[in-house]
Design a protein around this motif. Structure first.
Motif, PDB file in Angstrom:
ATOM      1  N   SER A  56     -17.903  79.215 134.153  1.00 21.56           N
ATOM      2  CA  SER A  56     -17.230  79.529 135.410  1.00 21.56           C
ATOM      3  C   SER A  56     -15.710  79.505 135.248  1.00 21.56           C
ATOM      4  O   SER A  56     -14.993  80.372 135.751  1.00 21.56           O
ATOM      5  CB  SER A  56     -17.642  78.538 136.499  1.00 21.56           C
ATOM      6  N   LEU A  57     -15.210  78.509 134.508  1.00 22.74           N
ATOM      7  CA  LEU A  57     -13.774  78.388 134.298  1.00 22.74           C
ATOM      8  C   LEU A  57     -13.230  79.557 133.498  1.00 22.74           C
ATOM      9  O   LEU A  57     -12.218  80.170 133.865  1.00 22.74           O
ATOM     10  CB  LEU A  57     -13.469  77.069 133.577  1.00 22.74           C
ATOM     11  N   MET A  58     -13.895  79.895 132.400  1.00 22.76           N
ATOM     12  CA  MET A  58     -13.437  81.006 131.585  1.00 22.76           C
ATOM     13  C   MET A  58     -13.646  82.348 132.294  1.00 22.76           C
ATOM     14  O   MET A  58     -12.871  83.287 132.109  1.00 22.76           O
ATOM     15  CB  MET A  58     -14.162  81.010 130.235  1.00 22.76           C
ATOM     16  N   GLY A  59     -14.705  82.433 133.119  1.00 23.27           N
ATOM     17  CA  GLY A  59     -14.898  83.636 133.917  1.00 23.27           C
ATOM     18  C   GLY A  59     -13.749  83.841 134.885  1.00 23.27           C
ATOM     19  O   GLY A  59     -13.270  84.956 135.089  1.00 23.27           O
ATOM     20  N   MET A  60     -13.275  82.733 135.485  1.00 29.89           N
ATOM     21  CA  MET A  60     -12.131  82.791 136.389  1.00 29.89           C
ATOM     22  C   MET A  60     -10.888  83.263 135.643  1.00 29.89           C
ATOM     23  O   MET A  60     -10.131  84.121 136.132  1.00 29.89           O
ATOM     24  CB  MET A  60     -11.877  81.418 136.990  1.00 29.89           C
ATOM     25  N   ASN A  67      -7.448  89.542 129.507  1.00 30.08           N
ATOM     26  CA  ASN A  67      -8.570  90.429 129.192  1.00 30.08           C
ATOM     27  C   ASN A  67      -9.758  89.619 128.682  1.00 30.08           C
ATOM     28  O   ASN A  67      -9.606  88.735 127.834  1.00 30.08           O
ATOM     29  CB  ASN A  67      -8.171  91.429 128.121  1.00 30.08           C
ATOM     30  N   ALA A  68     -10.946  89.963 129.176  1.00 32.35           N
ATOM     31  CA  ALA A  68     -12.145  89.211 128.809  1.00 32.35           C
ATOM     32  C   ALA A  68     -12.417  89.273 127.310  1.00 32.35           C
ATOM     33  O   ALA A  68     -12.849  88.285 126.711  1.00 32.35           O
ATOM     34  CB  ALA A  68     -13.348  89.739 129.587  1.00 32.35           C
ATOM     35  N   GLU A  69     -12.174  90.433 126.691  1.00 31.92           N
ATOM     36  CA  GLU A  69     -12.477  90.552 125.253  1.00 31.92           C
ATOM     37  C   GLU A  69     -11.527  89.702 124.406  1.00 31.92           C
ATOM     38  O   GLU A  69     -11.916  89.189 123.343  1.00 31.92           O
ATOM     39  CB  GLU A  69     -12.464  92.016 124.818  1.00 31.92           C
ATOM     40  N   LYS A  70     -10.285  89.525 124.862  1.00 29.85           N
ATOM     41  CA  LYS A  70      -9.343  88.688 124.115  1.00 29.85           C
ATOM     42  C   LYS A  70      -9.695  87.212 124.252  1.00 29.85           C
ATOM     43  O   LYS A  70      -9.653  86.452 123.274  1.00 29.85           O
ATOM     44  CB  LYS A  70      -7.922  88.934 124.622  1.00 29.85           C
ATOM     45  N   LEU A  71     -10.039  86.796 125.459  1.00 31.21           N
ATOM     46  CA  LEU A  71     -10.474  85.410 125.671  1.00 31.21           C
ATOM     47  C   LEU A  71     -11.736  85.134 124.869  1.00 31.21           C
ATOM     48  O   LEU A  71     -11.885  84.062 124.262  1.00 31.21           O
ATOM     49  CB  LEU A  71     -10.726  85.185 127.160  1.00 31.21           C
ATOM     50  N   TYR A  72     -12.628  86.088 124.847  1.00 33.21           N
ATOM     51  CA  TYR A  72     -13.867  86.005 124.071  1.00 33.21           C
ATOM     52  C   TYR A  72     -13.560  85.757 122.589  1.00 33.21           C
ATOM     53  O   TYR A  72     -14.166  84.891 121.947  1.00 33.21           O
ATOM     54  CB  TYR A  72     -14.623  87.316 124.267  1.00 33.21           C
ATOM     55  N   GLY A  73     -12.613  86.519 122.049  1.00 32.11           N
ATOM     56  CA  GLY A  73     -12.244  86.352 120.646  1.00 32.11           C
ATOM     57  C   GLY A  73     -11.615  85.005 120.355  1.00 32.11           C
ATOM     58  O   GLY A  73     -11.928  84.362 119.345  1.00 32.11           O
ATOM     59  N   LEU A  74     -10.733  84.542 121.231  1.00 36.45           N
ATOM     60  CA  LEU A  74     -10.083  83.244 121.028  1.00 36.45           C
ATOM     61  C   LEU A  74     -11.099  82.102 121.024  1.00 36.45           C
ATOM     62  O   LEU A  74     -11.002  81.165 120.215  1.00 36.45           O
ATOM     63  CB  LEU A  74      -9.041  83.013 122.130  1.00 36.45           C
ATOM     64  N   LEU A  75     -12.083  82.180 121.912  1.00 34.76           N
ATOM     65  CA  LEU A  75     -13.109  81.129 121.978  1.00 34.76           C
ATOM     66  C   LEU A  75     -13.952  81.105 120.702  1.00 34.76           C
ATOM     67  O   LEU A  75     -14.299  80.025 120.192  1.00 34.76           O
ATOM     68  CB  LEU A  75     -13.996  81.343 123.203  1.00 34.76           C
ATOM     69  N   HIS A  76     -14.274  82.272 120.171  1.00 33.13           N
ATOM     70  CA  HIS A  76     -15.062  82.297 118.927  1.00 33.13           C
ATOM     71  C   HIS A  76     -14.249  81.792 117.730  1.00 33.13           C
ATOM     72  O   HIS A  76     -14.809  81.146 116.831  1.00 33.13           O
ATOM     73  CB  HIS A  76     -15.595  83.702 118.666  1.00 33.13           C
ATOM     74  N   LEU A  77     -12.969  82.070 117.704  1.00 30.98           N
ATOM     75  CA  LEU A  77     -12.137  81.540 116.628  1.00 30.98           C
ATOM     76  C   LEU A  77     -12.078  80.014 116.702  1.00 30.98           C
ATOM     77  O   LEU A  77     -12.149  79.323 115.682  1.00 30.98           O
ATOM     78  CB  LEU A  77     -10.730  82.140 116.714  1.00 30.98           C
ATOM     79  N   PRO A 108     -19.285  79.782 127.154  1.00 30.39           N
ATOM     80  CA  PRO A 108     -18.699  80.838 127.992  1.00 30.39           C
ATOM     81  C   PRO A 108     -18.699  82.211 127.342  1.00 30.39           C
ATOM     82  O   PRO A 108     -18.580  83.223 128.038  1.00 30.39           O
ATOM     83  CB  PRO A 108     -17.270  80.334 128.241  1.00 30.39           C
ATOM     84  N   THR A 109     -18.849  82.269 126.014  1.00 28.74           N
ATOM     85  CA  THR A 109     -18.828  83.580 125.367  1.00 28.74           C
ATOM     86  C   THR A 109     -20.090  84.382 125.683  1.00 28.74           C
ATOM     87  O   THR A 109     -20.075  85.610 125.576  1.00 28.74           O
ATOM     88  CB  THR A 109     -18.684  83.457 123.833  1.00 28.74           C
ATOM     89  N   ILE A 110     -21.169  83.724 126.082  1.00 29.15           N
ATOM     90  CA  ILE A 110     -22.390  84.454 126.425  1.00 29.15           C
ATOM     91  C   ILE A 110     -22.153  85.314 127.666  1.00 29.15           C
ATOM     92  O   ILE A 110     -22.423  86.520 127.671  1.00 29.15           O
ATOM     93  CB  ILE A 110     -23.564  83.489 126.643  1.00 29.15           C
ATOM     94  N   SER A 111     -21.629  84.693 128.727  1.00 29.05           N
ATOM     95  CA  SER A 111     -21.367  85.459 129.948  1.00 29.05           C
ATOM     96  C   SER A 111     -20.194  86.416 129.763  1.00 29.05           C
ATOM     97  O   SER A 111     -20.190  87.521 130.321  1.00 29.05           O
ATOM     98  CB  SER A 111     -21.101  84.514 131.119  1.00 29.05           C
ATOM     99  N   LEU A 112     -19.213  86.042 128.949  1.00 30.60           N
ATOM    100  CA  LEU A 112     -18.088  86.948 128.690  1.00 30.60           C
ATOM    101  C   LEU A 112     -18.551  88.191 127.921  1.00 30.60           C
ATOM    102  O   LEU A 112     -18.066  89.301 128.179  1.00 30.60           O
ATOM    103  CB  LEU A 112     -16.986  86.225 127.910  1.00 30.60           C
TER     104      LEU A 112
END
Length: 429
Positions: A56-60, A67-77, A108-112
């Motif tokens: 929910s926090l990362m979705g917000m 951008n969702a794809e950039k946040l997604y990448g940072l979380l995986h790194l 959060p990367t699943i929903s992202l």
């Protein structure tokens, strides 16, 4: 490269990371570290704890600022770094906090990933109900591939599984920055309410009685999912203590046997558009709940010997139980929510399933097993455990059929841009 191919690569790596350790961490915990079952329950609950707030926090954040794809990448790194450090931990308490940090990066990367995929498909005018399942199926193939890599390299009880996951997460983190932009939309809206400002807009979905009941039962099914994740592989490993089963395929390569569940997923994912269009979300969810009942019931009577077919059939049934709940559920939420809160709405779905549901499933099941299903010699009464879980899933199905009111119109047109992108409102389900 086409958008479908790019999203297929994202989904493959997304679940390869998870599959590298999720099913086999129990074997590593009990056979390598020899730490207690209670401590293992705490470790497995980190998934649920992280899902209580991180999706929910990362979705917000994705809806409002980045951008969702950039946040997604940072979380995986970040997840890659934590997974790489995990094998260095030799204390169960420290291990808990490290795994919690890992789950805070991963969950959060699943929903992202769903938000990124839906955004990219809609940008090309595609119908997510038709086009997303064949893409998502490659996530399941990635999970299967990870299980086979870990099992065939005999990493099920070693730290090697975490290094495999770390490498995959690093690769995906870098790849994410090449994905199509999924820009924030909520921040572009004028006259935002207090809920918008606090990032809680998706919780307005609870005002709708139908959606509130849907999320409640999503939570209850999320608990069922954690039961099979936490105990499935451990259940098969326990047969290694029985002389008549030593050397059998299921005991030697339990992760490969469990991967049949993911093979089954690949088939049932492709069937989702047909079932949703013809029967609607209520029937599809009921099918999932009854499949969970059968999944646990078959485990109760199966073994690696003469009744191996029951374990295999249970794994096949799992594909329907998982897909008709998780994938259909995310499509239903997408269709009922405003595009401006797409990531937050998926995060809320994750909160109810892999957050609250996971915590309840992990904690309560551990208490129930310790109280009623541990024999005098310390072994587990697996028959009683699985029968109890099956009765739970059956009770959930009965209550859902009575409480969830939804009229399905199979002739309704499903607009590729989902709810509120046009004047027609919510998509048909």
């Amino acid at each position: 490269m086409s958008i479908k191919s790019r999203l297929i690569a994202m989904n493959f790596l997304q679940f390869f990371v998870w599959g590298s350790w999720l099913i086999t961490i129990g074997a590593y915990w009990f056979q390598n570290r020899h730490w207690s079952g209670a401590q293992f329950g705490a470790i497995f609950s980190t998934m649920g704890i992280a899902s209580l707030f991180m999706p929910s926090l990362m979705g917000m954040v994705a809806d409002k600022w980045i951008n969702a794809e950039k946040l997604y990448g940072l979380l995986h790194l970040g997840g890659a770094a934590v997974l790489f450090a995990t094998p260095l931990i030799d204390n169960p308490t420290t291990f808990f906090w490290v795994m919690l940090l890992n789950m805070m990066c991963y969950m959060p990367t699943i929903s992202l990933s769903i938000a990124v995929a839906y955004s990219a498909l809609k940008a090309e005018g595609r119908d997510v109900v038709i086009d997303y399942p064949p893409i998502r199926v490659w996530g399941t193939i990635g999970f299967i591939a990870a299980l086979w890599v870990v099992s065939l390299l005999h990493l099920e009880t070693t730290t090697g599984q975490f290094y495999v996951a770390s490498g995959a997460s690093l690769l995906l983190g870098a790849y994410a920055f090449t994905l199509p932009p999924c820009r924030p939309k909520l921040g572009q809206l004028r006259g935002r309410s207090m809920l918008d400002t606090l990032g809680l807009t998706s919780f307005k979905l609870f005002r709708d009685r139908k959606m509130a009941i849907f999320f409640l039962f999503a939570m209850l099914l999320g608990a069922a999912l954690q039961l099979t994740n936490a105990y499935g592989d451990t259940f098969l490993h326990d047969f290694a203590t029985v002389d008549s089963y030593k050397g059998t395929m299921a005991v030697r390569y339990p992760a490969i046997i469990m991967s049949i569940s993911q093979v089954s997923e690949t088939l049932f994912i492709l069937a989702i558009p047909f079932f949703l269009k013809r029967f609607g979300i209520k029937t599809v969810m009921l099918i999932s709940m009854l499949a969970w009942t059968l999944r646990f019931g078959l485990f109760a009577y199966g073994n690696p010997g003469p009744q191996l077919w029951m374990i295999v059939l249970s794994c096949i049934v799992y594909g329907m139980a998982f897909d008709f709940f998780n994938i259909s559920g995310s499509l239903f939420v997408e269709g009922q929510s405003d595009p401006a809160i797409r990531a937050s709405a998926q995060g809320l779905f994750m909160l109810m399933t892999n957050g609250i549901g996971a915590v309840l499933g992990s904690s309560l099941s551990g208490l129930i097993i310790d109280a009623w299903f541990i024999r005098a010699d310390g072994s587990k009464d697996w028959h009683g455990i699985w029968i109890t879980f099956a009765l739970y899933a059956l009770a959930v199905a009965v209550l859902f059929s009575l409480l969830f009111k939804h009229r399905h119109d199979r002739n309704a047109v499903i607009h590729p841009h989902g709810a509120r992108d046009t004047a027609t409102g919510a998509i048909a389900d």
